[in-house]
Structure formats: structure tokens, C-alpha cells
Design a protein around this motif. Structure first.
Motif, mmCIF file in Angstrom:
data_model
loop_
_atom_site.group_PDB
_atom_site.id
_atom_site.type_symbol
_atom_site.label_atom_id
_atom_site.label_comp_id
_atom_site.label_asym_id
_atom_site.label_seq_id
_atom_site.Cartn_x
_atom_site.Cartn_y
_atom_site.Cartn_z
ATOM 1 N N THR A 54 24.902 36.834 36.660
ATOM 2 C CA THR A 54 25.697 37.960 37.136
ATOM 3 C C THR A 54 27.128 37.820 36.642
ATOM 4 O OG1 THR A 54 26.534 39.093 39.111
ATOM 5 C CG2 THR A 54 26.176 36.725 39.281
ATOM 6 N N THR A 55 27.780 38.943 36.495
ATOM 7 C CA THR A 55 29.194 38.958 36.088
ATOM 8 C C THR A 55 30.097 39.329 37.256
ATOM 9 O OG1 THR A 55 29.004 41.268 35.363
ATOM 10 C CG2 THR A 55 28.626 39.540 33.703
ATOM 11 N N ALA A 56 29.611 39.139 38.478
ATOM 12 C CA ALA A 56 30.368 39.529 39.665
ATOM 13 C C ALA A 56 31.717 38.821 39.736
ATOM 14 C CB ALA A 56 29.546 39.238 40.926
ATOM 15 N N ALA A 57 31.756 37.537 39.342
ATOM 16 C CA ALA A 57 33.015 36.792 39.399
ATOM 17 C C ALA A 57 34.052 37.402 38.462
ATOM 18 C CB ALA A 57 32.768 35.324 39.045
ATOM 19 N N LEU A 61 37.705 39.341 39.162
ATOM 20 C CA LEU A 61 38.949 38.904 38.521
ATOM 21 C C LEU A 61 39.677 40.061 37.851
ATOM 22 C CD1 LEU A 61 37.906 35.494 36.899
ATOM 23 C CD2 LEU A 61 39.343 35.842 38.901
ATOM 24 N N PHE A 62 38.922 40.965 37.241
ATOM 25 C CA PHE A 62 39.542 42.064 36.507
ATOM 26 C C PHE A 62 39.623 43.347 37.323
ATOM 27 C CE2 PHE A 62 38.139 39.228 33.074
ATOM 28 C CZ PHE A 62 39.310 39.141 32.348
ATOM 29 N N GLY A 63 39.356 43.226 38.632
ATOM 30 C CA GLY A 63 39.558 44.361 39.521
ATOM 31 C C GLY A 63 38.590 45.496 39.363
ATOM 32 N N ILE A 64 37.387 45.250 38.867
ATOM 33 C CA ILE A 64 36.397 46.318 38.692
ATOM 34 C C ILE A 64 35.207 46.118 39.622
ATOM 35 C CG2 ILE A 64 37.040 46.799 36.303
ATOM 36 C CD1 ILE A 64 34.765 45.059 35.362
ATOM 37 N N SER A 65 35.392 45.290 40.648
ATOM 38 C CA SER A 65 34.328 45.060 41.616
ATOM 39 C C SER A 65 34.178 46.279 42.514
ATOM 40 C CB SER A 65 34.626 43.813 42.454
ATOM 41 O OG SER A 65 33.666 43.660 43.486
ATOM 42 N N ASP A 69 36.831 43.751 46.692
ATOM 43 C CA ASP A 69 37.331 42.400 46.990
ATOM 44 C C ASP A 69 37.938 41.775 45.738
ATOM 45 O OD1 ASP A 69 34.993 42.234 45.594
ATOM 46 O OD2 ASP A 69 34.063 40.692 46.851
ATOM 47 N N GLY A 70 38.648 42.564 44.955
ATOM 48 C CA GLY A 70 39.219 42.076 43.710
ATOM 49 C C GLY A 70 40.311 41.034 43.921
ATOM 50 N N LEU A 242 42.250 33.324 49.589
ATOM 51 C CA LEU A 242 41.692 34.626 49.214
ATOM 52 C C LEU A 242 40.326 34.848 49.844
ATOM 53 C CD1 LEU A 242 42.660 34.758 45.436
ATOM 54 C CD2 LEU A 242 43.826 35.803 47.363
ATOM 55 N N GLY A 243 40.075 34.216 50.951
ATOM 56 C CA GLY A 243 38.794 34.429 51.621
ATOM 57 C C GLY A 243 38.051 33.135 51.837
#
Length: 284
Positions: A54-57, A61-65, A69-70, A242-243
Motif C-alpha cells: 500500500t502507498t497509504a504512508a 506524507l504528501f497530503g493526498i490521504s 490524517d495528512g 502526530l497520533g
């Protein structure tokens, strides 16, 4: 290696390759973990192949989640690029000018000044953290870009590198320039500085790497989140700011991206870096 018999050569190459793989292994794990999910990373921390890639991380990081939760990674990156660029340019300029003055100009107190420079190199940076904070606070610079940049513009070790390199350049070159009517600054800028390319590349790499990876100075010079760099932002992330949860994929993906620019710069100019580092030890 050609002087040794084939069995010893094979053993030597195997040892070198093994040490190289051992050095690369943490980076490979870091790269693989960035494409894992949090449960997968916790269950298989040393696994080289993600169970469910997955590329969720990287999306966080790049604010496209899509989850909202960016992480302000791009702001950290922008601050780091800006500060590192300004500091690198300043260090290269001031280190070359000061190094040339100490190597070629004769003025009262030159020996004393050089001794003071060597003594500054011997002082551990951590000793200066509290005095640095007090000075920045007194002058009203605390928590500004100026506080992040100004104290890093000059580095004693890099002045020493430039001085040693300039001393290896034959004086006849400068004397010929002076005969043609060139002054001190013109000789430095147009004649000597172009010849110091290996040393300049060395200082550029060291300055960029040092300012890019700087942590303690940024920690005492700022407190607002708008001035966070990659190092201070990653430190807050690792400390749980950050969580909750381990968030290993997010942390390692951010760490990997933060190391890439320095790695690319170093390997691109590695040959010049080694040549510049060694040039000052041999005089003509």
C-alpha cells in the motif's frame, strides 16, 4: 588484491560484499516498510516483501490521504530546502573568503586568529546550545528564519579545509595575476577560486549535509510548528506528537524521503569530494 592467491581474493571479495549488504540492509528494510500497513509492519518488522502493499504512508506524507490524517511533510521539506540552500551558499562564500585570507593575506593577529579557529573546532557543539538560545532571544531573533540561518552561516572546519587547499595552489599563479593589474579580490574571485573547484564541492556537500541534517540548533532556535524542518518534524512524529500507534510505515517512509537528497548529492559528487578532502594534505 591481485597480489594475493585466488582463494584469499575470493574470500576478500566475499567479505567486502557481505559487509556492503549488511550496510544496505537497513535501507532496504526501510524502503519495504514504507509500503506496508501498520499491522503488517508490526508483525513482520524485518520482512522484505509487504503482505499487502500500500502507498497509504506516502499519501499521508504528501497530503493526498482520503482519511484527512495528512502530515505536514511538504512544509517540513520546504523549510529544510530553504534553510539548507541559504546556509550552504553562505558557508561556501564565507569559508572560501576566510580561507583565502588566512592562507594568503598577511595581517596583524593572523596567527592568533587561526589558533582561535582551531580552538572553535575543538568545542563540542552541544556546549553552545544554551548560549546560542540566549543570544537569539536577546536580539529578538528567536523563532524566526533568521535564527535558523544566521548562526550556521560560518563553519570553522570548512574554513580550515579551504585554507589548506588555497595553500596548495602555487603562488606564482597569483603573482602573475597581480602583474596584470588584478587586485586581491579580483585575484581571489577570478583566478584562485575557479582552481579550488574540488574544495568548493567538498565544502558544498558538507555544508548542505550539515544544514539538512541539523537538529539541535533548530530545536533551540524555534518553537512554532511553521518553522519545523524534516529533522524536528520527524522527531515530533517519532515521539508520538502526530497520533498514537507505532506508525512504522509512515515514520520510515518520511525518513527515507528525507535522506534521499543528501545521498544523491554525495554519490553524484563523490569523486570530487574525496579529491577535495585530500587536496589540502599535499602541497606543491
Amino acid at each position: 588484491m591481485k597480489r594475493f592467491p585466488p582463494p584469499l581474493r575470493i574470500l576478500g571479495y566475499a567479505l567486502v560484499i557481505g559487509l556492503g549488504l549488511l550496510y544496505v540492509l537497513p535501507f532496504a528494510i526501510q524502503l519495504a516498510t514504507g509500503f506496508k500497513t501498520d499491522p503488517d509492519a508490526a508483525a513482520h518488522p524485518l520482512g522484505m516483501i509487504p503482505v499487502t502493499p500500500t502507498t497509504a504512508a506516502y499519501q499521508r506524507l504528501f497530503g493526498i490521504s482520503q482519511a484527512g490524517d495528512g502530515v505536514p511533510f511538504l512544509r517540513w521539506l520546504g523549510n529544510t530546502v530553504f534553510v539548507a540552500t541559504v546556509v550552504t551558499a553562505g558557508r561556501v562564500l564565507f569559508a572560501s573568503m576566510a580561507g583565502y585570507a588566512l592562507a594568503r593575506l598577511r595581517f596583524p593577529g593572523r596567527t592568533l586568529l587561526f589558533g582561535f579557529l582551531l580552538s572553535v573546532i575543538a568545542v563540542p557543539p552541544v556546549v553552545l546550545l544554551i548560549p546560542r538560545f540566549l543570544v537569539l532571544n536577546t536580539f529578538g531573533l528567536f523563532d524566526t528564519y533568521a535564527a535558523m540561518i544566521l548562526p550556521l552561516l560560518v563553519d570553522a572546519a570548512q574554513i580550515f579545509i579551504m585554507k589548506q587547499f588555497f595553500e596548495s595552489i602555487p603562488r606564482e599563479v597569483e603573482e602573475a595575476a597581480r602583474v596584470d593589474g588584478a587586485g586581491v579580490f579580483r585575484t581571489y574571485w577570478s583566478v584562485v577560486l575557479p582552481m579550488a573547484r574540488p574544495a568548493l564541492i567538498t565544502v558544498t556537500i558538507l555544508a548542505f549535509q550539515g544544514s539538512w541534517n541539523e537538529f539541535t540548533h533548530y530545536l533551540v532556535a524555534t518553537q512554532s510548528s511553521q518553522y519545523e524542518t524534516l529533522t524536528t518534524g520527524l522527531a515530533r512524529m517519532v515521539s508520538g506528537g502526530l497520533g498514537g500507534g507505532t506508525q512504522y510505515p509512515l515514520k520510515l517512509a518520511a525518513a527515507l524521503l528525507s535522506t534521499l537528497p543528501v545521498a544523491v548529492l554525495f554519490f553524484s559528487f563523490q569523486r570530487h569530494f574525496v579529491r577535495g578532502a585530500n587536496a589540502g594534505s599535499v602541497k606543491e
